[in-house]
Design an enzyme around this catalytic site. Structure first.
Site, PDB file in Angstrom:
ATOM      1  N   SER A  72       0.832  -1.198   0.000  1.00 37.11           N
ATOM      2  CA  SER A  72       0.000   0.000   0.000  1.00 37.11           C
ATOM      3  C   SER A  72       0.873   1.257   0.000  1.00 37.11           C
ATOM      4  CB  SER A  72      -0.955  -0.042   1.192  1.00 37.11           C
ATOM      5  OG  SER A  72      -2.008   0.887   1.047  1.00 37.11           O
ATOM      6  N   ASP A  97      -1.413  13.888  13.652  1.00 35.61           N
ATOM      7  CA  ASP A  97      -1.441  15.246  13.099  1.00 35.61           C
ATOM      8  C   ASP A  97      -0.625  15.321  11.809  1.00 35.61           C
ATOM      9  OD1 ASP A  97      -2.987  16.142  15.204  1.00 35.61           O
ATOM     10  OD2 ASP A  97      -1.290  16.987  16.318  1.00 35.61           O
ATOM     11  N   HIS A 115      -7.494  -5.845   0.280  1.00 33.82           N
ATOM     12  CA  HIS A 115      -6.313  -4.987   0.248  1.00 33.82           C
ATOM     13  C   HIS A 115      -5.205  -5.485   1.175  1.00 33.82           C
ATOM     14  CE1 HIS A 115      -3.962  -1.426  -0.372  1.00 33.82           C
ATOM     15  NE2 HIS A 115      -4.096  -1.000   0.863  1.00 33.82           N
TER      16      HIS A 115
END
Length: 260
Positions: free
Chosen positions: A90, A181, A240
């Site tokens: 991925s 973040d 996936h």
């Protein structure tokens, strides 16, 4: 602008010969590959990496693929590794493609697991909402964390995967160890195309899940343009997370490629 290199945490089994370097996907870590590492280390050295803002690696702004590939390149320098077999799943697959394009001499063979060198639509909004909800109400245990996330993420397996990133904070509640973040702020770069120019012409295996839509037939021309030597294999009845859903088939496909 000077690129800030992150000194990546990694697991190194040791051993002789050309190593297999493993790069996880978004919200993953080297820990996700433990069962596979046990198998691979029987015959070779394996290095499983925590990419920046993941696992035990430092948090640092910037999730662009040139920056992430530079982190891995610097790790190979520190470990005095001139050449490796490189596996990425991925997001880690895009990091691997970038490194292979930018430093092809370092990548003897490339394995890309269920990702293509294209831009994808933004698809993690529910996951970010679930993780932020846990952040706002730090749970006492994983059961409570799962309950909070279930309001945003329906699939239990995805919630369980995300929960691998929970650790005990100073007040004994669970907190995220990922740089949430930093990841969310630069998410646009994560779904973008890999960095680098030209094609990687070394031996390449692209594995895709039969139930995944990440590497459909429609994107194979893009794969061929960047990875012209790619062999495409489909693992049936896998989505996936093909290495977790069909571990034996995944192991067998890699063994065929790496021993050919």
């Amino acid at each position: 602008m000077t690129r800030q290199i992150v000194e990546l945490h990694h697991v190194d089994t040791g051993g002789a010969g050309r190593p297999l370097v493993v790069l996880h996907g978004l919200f993953g870590s080297a820990d996700n590959w433990r069962s596979h590492i046990k198998r691979w280390q029987e015959s070779r050295r394996v290095i499983a990496v925590d990419l920046r803002n993941h696992g035990k690696s430092p948090h640092q702004s910037g999730m662009g693929y040139a920056a992430q590939a530079a982190d891995v390149d610097a790790l190979l320098d520190r470990l005095a590794i001139d050449s490796c077999d490189l596996l990425g799943h991925s997001m880690g697959g895009k990091v691997a493609i970038t490194l292979a394009r930018q430093s092809p001499e370092r990548v003897a063979r490339l394995i890309v697991a269920d990702i293509a060198p294209i831009a994808y639509e933004h698809g993690h909004e529910a996951i970010f909402k679930a993780m932020r909800a846990v952040e706002r109400q730090p749970p006492a245990d994983r059961k409570e964390a799962d309950r909070i996330m279930s309001g945003f993420v329906e699939t239990p397996a995805i919630r369980q995967f995300l929960a691998t990133n929970l650790i005990r904070g100073e007040n004994a509640t669970l907190i995220w160890r990922v740089g949430l973040d930093e990841i969310e702020d630069d998410y646009a770069h994560i779904v973008a195309v890999p960095d680098g120019s030209g094609a990687y012409t070394g031996p390449t295996l692209v594995l895709r899940g039969g139930r995944s839509d990440y590497v459909g037939d429609d994107v194979l021309p893009a794969v061929e343009s960047v990875l012209p030597e790619a062999r495409i294999e489909t693992i049936s009845d896998a989505g996936h997370w093909l290495h977790a859903e069909q571990p034996e088939a995944f192991q067998e496909a890699l063994a065929r490629f790496l021993t050919a």
